[in-house]
Design a protein around this motif. Structure first.
Motif, PDB file in Angstrom:
ATOM      1  N   GLN A  27      41.934  43.386  46.138  1.00  0.00           N
ATOM      2  CA  GLN A  27      43.279  43.763  45.432  1.00  0.00           C
ATOM      3  C   GLN A  27      42.632  44.672  44.250  1.00  0.00           C
ATOM      4  O   GLN A  27      43.408  45.346  43.537  1.00  0.00           O
ATOM      5  N   SER A  28      41.296  44.723  43.947  1.00  0.00           N
ATOM      6  CA  SER A  28      40.757  45.562  42.879  1.00  0.00           C
ATOM      7  C   SER A  28      40.581  47.035  43.492  1.00  0.00           C
ATOM      8  O   SER A  28      40.174  47.262  44.542  1.00  0.00           O
ATOM      9  N   LYS A  29      40.849  47.967  42.627  1.00  0.00           N
ATOM     10  CA  LYS A  29      40.950  49.456  43.117  1.00  0.00           C
ATOM     11  C   LYS A  29      39.482  49.733  43.181  1.00  0.00           C
ATOM     12  O   LYS A  29      39.212  50.624  44.247  1.00  0.00           O
ATOM     13  N   ALA A  32      38.054  48.244  46.585  1.00  0.00           N
ATOM     14  CA  ALA A  32      38.751  49.037  47.748  1.00  0.00           C
ATOM     15  C   ALA A  32      37.962  50.380  47.794  1.00  0.00           C
ATOM     16  O   ALA A  32      37.712  50.756  49.075  1.00  0.00           O
ATOM     17  N   ALA A  33      37.928  51.001  46.968  1.00  0.00           N
ATOM     18  CA  ALA A  33      36.994  52.268  46.771  1.00  0.00           C
ATOM     19  C   ALA A  33      35.693  52.163  47.155  1.00  0.00           C
ATOM     20  O   ALA A  33      35.267  52.868  47.958  1.00  0.00           O
TER      21      ALA A  33
END
Length: 91
Positions: A27-29, A32-33
């Motif tokens: 859920q953390s950008k 995810a990156a």
């Protein structure tokens, strides 16, 4: 010691940097990156037959880090790593 993460994949515990819950951390950008970049760099190894529930970040002699996907719950893996006792993998 070795940690079985599923699908006949065993990792040396001393190589494990972290064990993470995929649903919560994705859920953390930033996470995810990180996972997207790892996939682009071809350093993601799928060690599951089902939907992945956790991922492990490990150091590797030929890459900065390797990411393993596991169908096992992160708490299950943490328990296996420390035999249910206090372990450096418990967050």
């Amino acid at each position: 010691m070795y940690l079985h993460i599923g699908n006949n994949v065993m990792l040396m515990e001393r190589r494990i940097i972290g064990i993470f819950d995929l649903e919560i951390t994705s859920q953390s950008k930033i996470t995810a990156a990180y996972l997207k970049k790892a996939e682009q760099d071809s350093v993601v190894i799928d060690a599951c037959e089902d939907i992945p529930k956790s991922f492990l970040v490990c150091d590797h002699p030929y890459h900065d880090q390797i990411v393993y996907l596991s169908q096992l719950n992160s708490r299950t893996l943490q328990g296996r790593a420390g035999n249910g006792e206090a372990s450096p993998f418990r967050f």
